[in-house]
Design a protein around this motif. Structure first.
Motif, PDB file in Angstrom:
ATOM      1  N   LEU A 165     -11.861 -62.955  -4.780  1.00  0.00           N
ATOM      2  CA  LEU A 165     -12.407 -61.772  -5.563  1.00  0.00           C
ATOM      3  C   LEU A 165     -11.612 -61.215  -6.486  1.00  0.00           C
ATOM      4  O   LEU A 165     -10.536 -61.503  -6.458  1.00  0.00           O
ATOM      5  CB  LEU A 165     -12.350 -60.696  -4.157  1.00  0.00           C
ATOM      6  N   GLN A 166     -12.564 -60.367  -7.297  1.00  0.00           N
ATOM      7  CA  GLN A 166     -11.789 -60.045  -8.607  1.00  0.00           C
ATOM      8  C   GLN A 166     -11.468 -58.474  -8.444  1.00  0.00           C
ATOM      9  O   GLN A 166     -12.371 -57.650  -7.579  1.00  0.00           O
ATOM     10  CB  GLN A 166     -12.703 -60.007  -9.844  1.00  0.00           C
ATOM     11  N   PRO A 167     -10.338 -58.028  -8.576  1.00  0.00           N
ATOM     12  CA  PRO A 167     -10.087 -56.446  -8.595  1.00  0.00           C
ATOM     13  C   PRO A 167     -11.019 -55.599  -9.443  1.00  0.00           C
ATOM     14  O   PRO A 167     -11.348 -55.833 -10.690  1.00  0.00           O
ATOM     15  CB  PRO A 167      -8.681 -56.559  -9.223  1.00  0.00           C
ATOM     16  N   GLU A 168     -11.321 -54.516  -8.897  1.00  0.00           N
ATOM     17  CA  GLU A 168     -12.081 -53.461  -9.761  1.00  0.00           C
ATOM     18  C   GLU A 168     -11.106 -52.396 -10.470  1.00  0.00           C
ATOM     19  O   GLU A 168      -9.959 -51.952  -9.875  1.00  0.00           O
ATOM     20  CB  GLU A 168     -12.745 -52.487  -8.453  1.00  0.00           C
ATOM     21  N   LYS A 169     -11.655 -52.101 -11.478  1.00  0.00           N
ATOM     22  CA  LYS A 169     -10.801 -51.206 -12.416  1.00  0.00           C
ATOM     23  C   LYS A 169     -11.881 -49.682 -12.356  1.00  0.00           C
ATOM     24  O   LYS A 169     -12.851 -49.599 -12.561  1.00  0.00           O
ATOM     25  CB  LYS A 169     -10.841 -51.450 -13.941  1.00  0.00           C
ATOM     26  N   ILE A 170     -10.992 -48.828 -11.815  1.00  0.00           N
ATOM     27  CA  ILE A 170     -11.713 -47.567 -11.625  1.00  0.00           C
ATOM     28  C   ILE A 170     -11.692 -46.819 -12.950  1.00  0.00           C
ATOM     29  O   ILE A 170     -10.434 -46.369 -13.463  1.00  0.00           O
ATOM     30  CB  ILE A 170     -11.005 -46.718 -10.472  1.00  0.00           C
ATOM     31  N   SER A 171     -12.665 -46.435 -13.659  1.00  0.00           N
ATOM     32  CA  SER A 171     -12.420 -45.738 -14.918  1.00  0.00           C
ATOM     33  C   SER A 171     -12.967 -44.258 -14.813  1.00  0.00           C
ATOM     34  O   SER A 171     -12.967 -43.672 -15.813  1.00  0.00           O
ATOM     35  CB  SER A 171     -13.281 -46.550 -16.056  1.00  0.00           C
ATOM     36  N   VAL A 172     -13.420 -43.804 -13.722  1.00  0.00           N
ATOM     37  CA  VAL A 172     -13.838 -42.334 -13.682  1.00  0.00           C
ATOM     38  C   VAL A 172     -13.140 -41.624 -12.717  1.00  0.00           C
ATOM     39  O   VAL A 172     -12.507 -42.155 -11.765  1.00  0.00           O
ATOM     40  CB  VAL A 172     -15.316 -42.626 -13.063  1.00  0.00           C
ATOM     41  N   SER A 173     -13.080 -40.327 -12.890  1.00  0.00           N
ATOM     42  CA  SER A 173     -12.201 -39.245 -12.269  1.00  0.00           C
ATOM     43  C   SER A 173     -12.716 -39.303 -10.942  1.00  0.00           C
ATOM     44  O   SER A 173     -14.113 -39.213 -10.878  1.00  0.00           O
ATOM     45  CB  SER A 173     -12.160 -38.221 -13.133  1.00  0.00           C
ATOM     46  N   LEU A 174     -12.082 -39.062  -9.920  1.00  0.00           N
ATOM     47  CA  LEU A 174     -12.580 -38.674  -8.404  1.00  0.00           C
ATOM     48  C   LEU A 174     -12.957 -37.337  -8.374  1.00  0.00           C
ATOM     49  O   LEU A 174     -13.928 -37.220  -7.672  1.00  0.00           O
ATOM     50  CB  LEU A 174     -11.594 -39.111  -7.524  1.00  0.00           C
ATOM     51  N   ASP A 175     -12.336 -36.350  -9.257  1.00  0.00           N
ATOM     52  CA  ASP A 175     -12.888 -35.034  -9.451  1.00  0.00           C
ATOM     53  C   ASP A 175     -14.357 -35.094  -9.671  1.00  0.00           C
ATOM     54  O   ASP A 175     -15.337 -34.324  -9.328  1.00  0.00           O
ATOM     55  CB  ASP A 175     -12.171 -34.247 -10.210  1.00  0.00           C
TER      56      ASP A 175
END
Length: 208
Positions: free
Chosen positions: A75-85
């Motif tokens: 599995l490849q790690p995911e990069k979160i580029s968006v704000s949770l807000d």
């Protein structure tokens, strides 16, 4: 599950009579009184056990599929580029009246951000986090939505499964009753053993 099966086998012929209160507690005493009380408590607890078993099975049904046990590749790690807000704002915009209360953040690639919640228009028994919004973790675009209040019967019952399983649809009294219902099978096993032991001693005395 075993409590449900053994309860159905043991109380099978008495279930209807107990639920309709046809077995009288009057003019009974001693072992017969305790046995009647044991039967009443056992049957009514059986109804509770069936609800808990069915709802638990329904929530975990996906784990019974063969594909859920297959091992995948690396599995490849995911990069979160968006704000949770931003995700929260888009979720509320996607479903009018949406009340988010759970956020799943993906740790591996090709999995969305999932925001679960309820709808302010739904009844309390339908507050089972059945509504959700899925968003792209990189762009924040809405990928999928599901509003439980828009589902027709019987699909809308899914929203009630979690509430029925934990008793979260009622006040503190309902939760206390659920806690007692969870303890009763253990108590019944002790009282059932005591009744069996007492009857065994009575038969042994009659044989003498």
């Amino acid at each position: 599950f075993l409590s449900m099966i053994t309860g159905l086998l043991f109380y099978g012929r008495n279930i209807a009579n107990v639920l309709l209160f046809r077995i009288s507690l009057k003019r009974t005493r001693g072992v017969l009184l305790y046995r009647t009380i044991h039967t009443y408590v056992g049957v009514w607890t059986l109804v509770f056990t069936i609800v808990v078993v069915f709802t638990g099975f329904w929530m975990l049904r996906s784990t019974l599929r063969p594909e859920s046990w297959k091992l995948g590749g690396q599995l490849q790690p995911e990069k979160i580029s968006v704000s949770l807000d931003t995700c929260m704002a888009k979720a509320r915009e996607a479903i009018p009246g949406f009340l988010p209360d759970y956020v799943f953040i993906p740790l591996t690639k090709d999995n969305p951000i999932e925001i679960d919640g309820n709808n302010e228009k739904s009844s309390k028994i339908m507050h089972g986090d059945a509504s959700y919004v899925m968003l792209d973790p990189r762009t924040g675009n809405v990928l999928e939505t599901m509003d439980a209040t828009q589902l027709a019967f019987p699909k809308n019952l899914t929203a009630a499964i979690w509430q029925l399983h934990i008793g979260n649809y009622g006040d503190i009294v309902v939760k206390i009753l659920y806690a007692i219902g969870g303890l009763v099978p253990g108590i019944l096993s002790l009282s059932g053993y005591a009744l069996w032991w007492k009857r065994k001693k009575m038969y042994a005395a009659l044989r003498r």
